[in-house]
Design an enzyme around this catalytic site. Structure first.
Site, PDB file in Angstrom:
ATOM      1  N   SER A  87       1.015  32.072  -2.749  1.00 28.19           N
ATOM      2  CA  SER A  87       2.184  32.016  -3.623  1.00 28.19           C
ATOM      3  C   SER A  87       3.043  33.241  -3.355  1.00 28.19           C
ATOM      4  O   SER A  87       2.536  34.281  -2.911  1.00 28.19           O
ATOM      5  CB  SER A  87       1.749  32.007  -5.092  1.00 28.19           C
ATOM      6  OG  SER A  87       2.841  32.227  -5.962  1.00 28.19           O
ATOM      7  N   TYR A 100      -3.498  34.725 -12.037  1.00 28.19           N
ATOM      8  CA  TYR A 100      -2.887  33.874 -11.012  1.00 28.19           C
ATOM      9  C   TYR A 100      -2.400  34.722  -9.845  1.00 28.19           C
ATOM     10  O   TYR A 100      -2.690  34.416  -8.679  1.00 28.19           O
ATOM     11  CB  TYR A 100      -1.730  33.077 -11.615  1.00 28.19           C
ATOM     12  CG  TYR A 100      -1.096  32.129 -10.625  1.00 28.19           C
ATOM     13  CD1 TYR A 100      -1.651  30.881 -10.372  1.00 28.19           C
ATOM     14  CD2 TYR A 100       0.070  32.484  -9.937  1.00 28.19           C
ATOM     15  CE1 TYR A 100      -1.074  30.008  -9.465  1.00 28.19           C
ATOM     16  CE2 TYR A 100       0.653  31.624  -9.025  1.00 28.19           C
ATOM     17  CZ  TYR A 100       0.079  30.391  -8.787  1.00 28.19           C
ATOM     18  OH  TYR A 100       0.644  29.539  -7.875  1.00 28.19           O
TER      19      TYR A 100
END
Length: 249
Positions: A139, A152
């Protein structure tokens, strides 16, 4: 990775980026198998997208991964691409353990242990194929921290370094490692995110990814233009400004 002629397994491909990629890859002449936890979603995908195979898998459960891997390889012994798509994001407040610990453990199990276990389940088989690829999914938040989702960001940073290390370790085999680095994309990753006007529309993201796969078959990372703001803040020297922008500062 060649864009056609593959047999591709996408665990975590029942929605969002995973499903959109599955549909596009099938249209490009690949055999595609989608994995997910929910039987009703798998049944709907099979009905709406004839030719896409499905398998039940919970990437947070080691036993489920083992069972699914056996099923996939039995039905598709020519499998040569694994796209470890499954991932979750949770909003957390790390000032009190009761507000983050359970969530963090779940995120790390799914986002880090899941891909590790998937690689373990398929890496020996993939080395028997003359041209194989493992696609990991990190990401832009692997490179820029997001204060409301520390687990995350940390999990995706771990996937980035896993990808780098695994690529080196498998350099003398037939297996390539490609890291997909998404920006914010309009999916249901967290509630309301699919309507986030600051996120990239899903169809635009997948179209650009497919174009990059096609034009850069030897790429180590697939980075759409929008993610480079997050990916290279430190290299450009504007990291603090990037962090402030992402976190509303």
């Amino acid at each position: 990775m060649n864009i056609t002629g593959n047999t591709i397994f996408i665990p975590g491909g029942t929605s969002g980026i995973g499903l959109a990629l599955a549909v596009e890859l099938r249209a490009r002449g690949n055999t595609v198998i989608v994995g997910g936890r929910r039987a009703e979603l798998l049944e709907r995908i099979a009905a709406e997208h004839p030719g896409i195979d499905t398998v039940r898998i919970d990437t947070a459960d080691a036993a489920s991964i083992d069972v699914a891997a056996k099923q996939v390889l039995q039905r598709h012994p020519d499998l040569n691409v694994l796209i470890a798509m499954a991932g979750i994001m949770r909003i957390e407040d790390w000032r009190r353990p009761e507000d983050f610990l359970t969530s963090a453990e779940s995120v790390i199990t799914t986002n880090v242990l899941g891909p590790v276990r998937l690689v373990a389940a398929f890496v020996e088989h993939l080395q028997t194929r003359p041209d194989a690829t493992i696609v990991t999914v990190s990401s832009g938040l692997a490179f820029t921290p997001f204060t409301v989702a520390p687990s995350y960001s940390a999990s995706k940073a771990a996937i980035h370094m896993l990808s780098e290390s695994l690529r080196l370790r498998l350099a003398d085999t037939s297996v390539r490692v490609v890291e997909l680095v998404p920006p914010a994309v309009r999916t249901a990753l967290v509630p309301g995110h699919a309507e986030n006007e600051n996120a990239m529309p899903l169809d635009e993201y997948v179209a650009e990814v497919m174009s990059l796969f096609e034009s850069q078959p030897d790429a180590r990372e697939i980075q759409v233009e929008r993610v480079k703001f997050l990916r290279y803040g430190e290299a450009r020297g504007d990291y603090d400004q990037v962090v402030a922008t992402v976190n509303g500062g």
